[in-house]
Design an enzyme around this catalytic site. Structure first.
Site, PDB file in Angstrom:
ATOM      1  N   HIS A   1      13.278  46.132 -42.282  1.00  0.00           N
ATOM      2  CA  HIS A   1      12.490  47.367 -42.319  1.00  0.00           C
ATOM      3  C   HIS A   1      11.653  47.465 -43.585  1.00  0.00           C
ATOM      4  O   HIS A   1      11.862  46.732 -44.543  1.00  0.00           O
ATOM      5  CB  HIS A   1      13.378  48.614 -42.178  1.00  0.00           C
ATOM      6  CG  HIS A   1      14.414  48.781 -43.260  1.00  0.00           C
ATOM      7  ND1 HIS A   1      15.696  48.329 -43.131  1.00  0.00           N
ATOM      8  CD2 HIS A   1      14.340  49.363 -44.488  1.00  0.00           C
ATOM      9  CE1 HIS A   1      16.380  48.631 -44.231  1.00  0.00           C
ATOM     10  NE2 HIS A   1      15.582  49.254 -45.080  1.00  0.00           N
TER      11      HIS A   1
ATOM     12  N   HIS B   1      10.623  50.115 -50.666  1.00  0.00           N
ATOM     13  CA  HIS B   1      11.211  48.770 -50.649  1.00  0.00           C
ATOM     14  C   HIS B   1      10.964  48.066 -49.314  1.00  0.00           C
ATOM     15  O   HIS B   1      10.656  48.695 -48.310  1.00  0.00           O
ATOM     16  CB  HIS B   1      12.714  48.804 -50.958  1.00  0.00           C
ATOM     17  CG  HIS B   1      13.572  49.524 -49.963  1.00  0.00           C
ATOM     18  ND1 HIS B   1      13.902  50.853 -50.070  1.00  0.00           N
ATOM     19  CD2 HIS B   1      14.186  49.094 -48.824  1.00  0.00           C
ATOM     20  CE1 HIS B   1      14.681  51.200 -49.064  1.00  0.00           C
ATOM     21  NE2 HIS B   1      14.877  50.150 -48.283  1.00  0.00           N
TER      22      HIS B   1
ATOM     23  N   GLU C   1      15.541  44.808 -50.534  1.00  0.00           N
ATOM     24  CA  GLU C   1      16.905  45.009 -50.049  1.00  0.00           C
ATOM     25  C   GLU C   1      17.259  43.831 -49.147  1.00  0.00           C
ATOM     26  O   GLU C   1      16.419  43.364 -48.382  1.00  0.00           O
ATOM     27  CB  GLU C   1      16.931  46.322 -49.239  1.00  0.00           C
ATOM     28  CG  GLU C   1      18.253  46.667 -48.597  1.00  0.00           C
ATOM     29  CD  GLU C   1      18.186  47.961 -47.768  1.00  0.00           C
ATOM     30  OE1 GLU C   1      17.062  48.410 -47.432  1.00  0.00           O
ATOM     31  OE2 GLU C   1      19.248  48.509 -47.457  1.00  0.00           O
TER      32      GLU C   1
HETATM   33 CO    CO Z   1      16.323  50.275 -46.706  1.00  0.00          CO
END
Ligand code: CO
Length: 136
Positions: A7, A78, A128
């Protein structure tokens, strides 16, 4: 191994208003909202195969997103890479000198195991790593 772009996350000052925009203006389905106590965030996910958009908002006005929103009105926060073996990826990257925000992966949204690489290890981008719950 990194297997996909899980994502892209956007930090938002008003989660309800931003969810409304994504649903009503961009016509995306909201897959649900979740408060993630471990990350001090309230999140909303919008599947956009093969990836998703994550809206992140401070949980109870505190945490890293609150700090981010003190400096910026909102913005790209992020990228998240999906991993099929997060422990191996962390070990490999640590051996190469990458710095992480925590020592070890922890439970994130959807019960996935997640960890963040420090932006200074990756050209200023917060990354991440996430291993979905079904893979472990
Ligand atoms: Co995230």
């Amino acid at each position: 191994m990194i297997t996909g772009l899980d994502h892209i996350a956007i930090a938002v000052p008003d989660l309800e208003q931003s969810v409304k925009r994504f649903v009503e203006d961009f016509c995306l389905d909201c897959a649900g909202t979740e408060d993630v106590a471990t990350a001090q965030t309230s999140t909303a996910f919008f599947p956009l195969p093969p990836t998703s958009i994550e809206l992140v908002h401070p949980l109870n006005g505190a945490g890293p997103i609150a700090k981010y929103l003190e400096k910026k009105p909102g913005g790209l926060h992020h990228l998240c890479f999906r991993s099929d073996d997060i422990d191996a990826d962390v070990e490999r990257l640590k051996a190469k000198g990458y710095q992480f925000l925590t020592d070890a992966p922890y439970a994130g949204a959807h019960g996935a195991r997640v960890i963040f690489i420090h932006p200074k290890s990756c050209d200023g981008v917060l990354i991440e790593l996430s291993q979905p719950a079904m893979d472990h």
